[in-house]
Design an enzyme around this catalytic site. Structure first.
Site, mmCIF file in Angstrom:
data_model
loop_
_atom_site.group_PDB
_atom_site.id
_atom_site.type_symbol
_atom_site.label_atom_id
_atom_site.label_comp_id
_atom_site.label_asym_id
_atom_site.label_seq_id
_atom_site.Cartn_x
_atom_site.Cartn_y
_atom_site.Cartn_z
ATOM 1 N N GLY A 139 -4.156 -4.240 -3.612
ATOM 2 C CA GLY A 139 -5.131 -3.165 -3.756
ATOM 3 C C GLY A 139 -4.424 -1.960 -4.345
ATOM 4 O O GLY A 139 -3.633 -1.322 -3.658
ATOM 5 N N HIS A 140 -4.642 -1.712 -5.616
ATOM 6 C CA HIS A 140 -3.945 -0.601 -6.261
ATOM 7 C C HIS A 140 -4.943 0.486 -6.641
ATOM 8 O O HIS A 140 -5.894 0.227 -7.358
ATOM 9 C CB HIS A 140 -3.188 -1.099 -7.499
ATOM 10 C CG HIS A 140 -2.049 -2.022 -7.153
ATOM 11 N ND1 HIS A 140 -1.560 -2.960 -8.009
ATOM 12 C CD2 HIS A 140 -1.320 -2.135 -6.033
ATOM 13 C CE1 HIS A 140 -0.561 -3.604 -7.424
ATOM 14 N NE2 HIS A 140 -0.405 -3.127 -6.222
ATOM 15 N N LYS A 149 2.108 2.550 -5.052
ATOM 16 C CA LYS A 149 2.894 2.193 -6.243
ATOM 17 C C LYS A 149 2.155 2.544 -7.529
ATOM 18 O O LYS A 149 2.757 2.882 -8.540
ATOM 19 C CB LYS A 149 3.201 0.685 -6.241
ATOM 20 C CG LYS A 149 4.061 0.237 -5.079
ATOM 21 C CD LYS A 149 4.308 -1.255 -5.101
ATOM 22 C CE LYS A 149 3.149 -2.104 -4.683
ATOM 23 N NZ LYS A 149 2.719 -1.992 -3.286
ATOM 24 N N GLN A 193 1.938 -5.987 -3.401
ATOM 25 C CA GLN A 193 2.302 -6.023 -1.973
ATOM 26 C C GLN A 193 3.627 -5.251 -1.760
ATOM 27 O O GLN A 193 4.030 -4.497 -2.617
ATOM 28 C CB GLN A 193 2.431 -7.450 -1.433
ATOM 29 C CG GLN A 193 1.102 -8.199 -1.329
ATOM 30 C CD GLN A 193 0.667 -8.845 -2.625
ATOM 31 O OE1 GLN A 193 1.442 -9.523 -3.271
ATOM 32 N NE2 GLN A 193 -0.564 -8.640 -2.995
ATOM 33 N N ASP A 216 0.811 -1.223 0.000
ATOM 34 C CA ASP A 216 0.000 0.000 0.000
ATOM 35 C C ASP A 216 0.843 1.271 0.000
ATOM 36 O O ASP A 216 0.459 2.285 0.585
ATOM 37 C CB ASP A 216 -0.950 0.019 1.229
ATOM 38 C CG ASP A 216 -1.727 -1.276 1.355
ATOM 39 O OD1 ASP A 216 -2.265 -1.724 0.339
ATOM 40 O OD2 ASP A 216 -1.753 -1.847 2.459
HETATM 41 P P1 IMP Z 1 -2.517 -12.837 1.740
HETATM 42 O O1 IMP Z 1 -1.636 -12.240 0.708
HETATM 43 O O2 IMP Z 1 -3.974 -12.599 1.473
HETATM 44 O O3 IMP Z 1 -2.188 -14.274 2.007
HETATM 45 O O4 IMP Z 1 -2.228 -12.084 3.132
HETATM 46 C C1 IMP Z 1 -0.978 -12.191 3.798
HETATM 47 C C2 IMP Z 1 -0.572 -10.864 4.433
HETATM 48 O O5 IMP Z 1 -0.256 -9.944 3.415
HETATM 49 C C3 IMP Z 1 -1.681 -10.211 5.275
HETATM 50 O O6 IMP Z 1 -1.075 -9.527 6.330
HETATM 51 C C4 IMP Z 1 -2.302 -9.218 4.309
HETATM 52 O O7 IMP Z 1 -2.923 -8.146 4.971
HETATM 53 C C5 IMP Z 1 -1.057 -8.771 3.553
HETATM 54 N N1 IMP Z 1 -1.339 -8.278 2.196
HETATM 55 C C6 IMP Z 1 -1.661 -8.998 1.111
HETATM 56 N N2 IMP Z 1 -1.812 -8.203 0.038
HETATM 57 C C7 IMP Z 1 -1.573 -6.955 0.461
HETATM 58 C C8 IMP Z 1 -1.542 -5.691 -0.198
HETATM 59 O O8 IMP Z 1 -1.737 -5.552 -1.407
HETATM 60 N N3 IMP Z 1 -1.252 -4.621 0.585
HETATM 61 C C9 IMP Z 1 -0.965 -4.729 1.914
HETATM 62 N N4 IMP Z 1 -0.962 -5.891 2.560
HETATM 63 C C10 IMP Z 1 -1.267 -6.993 1.847
#
Ligand code: IMP
Length: 430
Positions: free
Chosen positions: A40-41, A16, A226, A13
């Site tokens: 989430g972009h 980017k 991420q 977040d």
């Molecule tokens: P997962 O990717 O859904 O398995 O989540 C694993 C961890 O990564 C959790 O703490 C999520 O909140 C975090 N996470 C996954 N995608 C994002 C993102 O795009 N932005 C911020 N945190 C993320």
């Protein structure tokens, strides 16, 4: 030929999407190489806000061609939902400008159930986004249960695979929780074969495609999802995502050798946020009237995918120095500096203290990071609105000093400072 990567250096977040948008003019292809619809972009373009999870944000630019490469895990429902919402917004998207790897893995509804069971029942919840990302990557590396996009085009084979995989999943799910969801292999196969028909024109071997376009001298922009602190190998394990979200994922996740990269931009917020569980040394857990809440409100720090409030804290130079080094970063882009106008005095974490010992080495384990206490340096705030500033010289001296100190501590030059979501709210640092 230019190969550029835009990578987040914190826990995701970092905004980017805005940097990708600024770079699209000088690139021909944009590539997502990791993650899935957990990202989430948000991009603000011509006054309109677009939110994308699975498609690369670079696709919002007319001339760009977008690639979802082999390292991504794809939920077909999300794939078509995003295409549809962009088409409805007047953005022309189709097989002429969007390419989906035949080697990307497919997310099925049972992956989402598997994730729920894991998060609820393990006693060690990660705080995931609930999009089935982890279980899909588990099946990928486990091999016996992974299904790739290209297999959608082989109906008989797909049915056989699902008839083997689904009953085994059902047994495990029921054993874990008697009222767990159960799945029907044939019904799933029928549902996915409908997607297959629509997906077919998009599916290709994107590794071959990318090497062809490299040979033609085209410019490629890699869009990481991420942040690097969520990288499965180099992040705060186990509180990470299941892919290589740092630049280390580019080679495996796209088939383009890392040596082709000639510019790497590390994106950081002027503070730090994190969604989900896991250690966060500089977290401002200081209540509803505290600075953490002020930053959350001003920065609108709520998850794009899940809507969860993001945990907010001070800038952690130890963590970012680590991820900048890991990612081979050339330059930093410092985002959301304007948000810090609500703070009187700023803190930057310059080291950690563990058992009375001071260190500037970032530990790659959550249980070690939990023991780290931040050592802060304090700097004066500026308390002035920055959203209208367009040049470094017009920033208050305190803001300039803050930018310079971050650069010094991380050991990389800052090339862009962002003071708002809009394209124009950008300061190029010369
Ligand atoms: P997962 O990717 O859904 O398995 O989540 C694993 C961890 O990564 C959790 O703490 C999520 O909140 C975090 N996470 C996954 N995608 C994002 C993102 O795009 N932005 C911020 N945190 C993320």
């Amino acid at each position: 030929m230019a190969c550029t990567c835009v990578v987040g250096l914190q826990w995701g977040d970092e905004a980017k999407g805005k940097i990708v948008d600024l770079l699209t003019q000088s690139h021909d292809y944009v590539v997502r190489y990791n993650g899935g619809a957990n990202a989430g972009h948000t991009v603000v373009k011509n006054g309109k806000t677009y939110k994308l999870s699975l498609l690369p944000t670079g696709i919002l630019c007319d001339h760009m061609k977008a690639v979802i490469a082999n390292g991504v895990v794809v939920n077909p429902v999300k794939f078509f939902d995003e295409i549809k919402s962009l088409q409805e917004a007047g953005i022309p998207i189709g097989p002429h400008n969007l390419f989906l790897s035949n080697h990307a893995h497919l997310i099925f509804p049972y992956h989402i159930e598997e994730e729920t069971l894991g998060e609820e029942g393990s006693g060690k919840a990660i705080g995931t986004t609930g999009r089935g990302i982890g279980p899909c990557y588990q099946d990928k590396v486990g091999r016996t249960s992974g299904i790739r996009v290209g297999e959608l085009l082989e109906p008989k084979y797909l049915r056989e695979r699902l008839r083997t995989i689904v009953p085994r999943k059902n047994i495990i799910f029921k054993a874990l929780k008697p009222d767990a969801k159960q799945f029907d292999a044939d019904a799933l196969c029928d549902e996915y074969l409908v997607f297959a028909e629509k997906m077919k024109p998009y599916i290709t071997n994107t590794t071959h495609l990318l090497h062809r376009v490299l040979a033609e001298g085209k410019n490629i922009l890699f869009e990481a999802a991420q942040g690097s602190l969520l990288d499965v190998d180099h992040g705060t394990y186990p509180f990470v995502t299941s892919s290589n979200s740092s630049t280390t994922g580019i080679w495996s996740g796209s088939g383009v050798p890392a040596r082709n990269l000639n510019r790497i931009l590390g994106v950081v917020k002027a503070y730090t946020t994190r969604v989900g569980r896991g250690p966060f040394p500089t977290e401002l857990d200081d209540g509803p009237q505290g600075i953490g809440e002020r930053i959350r409100k001003t920065g609108n720090e709520y998850g794009t995918v899940t809507g969860r409030p993001r945990r907010c804290g001070w800038f952690d130079a130890v963590a970012v120095r680590h991820t900048a080094m890991l990612g081979g970063v050339d330059e930093l882009t410092l985002m959301l500096l304007d948000v810090l106008s609500v703070v009187d005095e700023l803190k930057i974490c310059v080291a950690y203290e563990v058992d009375g010992r001071r260190t500037t080495e970032f530990p790659g384990d959550a249980f070690l990071l939990e023991q780290c206490k931040p050592v802060y340096e304090t700097m004066p705030g500026w308390k002035t609105d920055l959203t209208g500033v367009r040049q470094m010289a017009d920033l208050p001296a305190a803001a300039r000093a803050y930018v310079a100190r971050i650069s010094e501590l991380v050991g990389k030059p800052v090339s862009i400072v962002s003071v708002g979501p809009d394209r124009v709210q950008t300061i190029a640092v010369s």
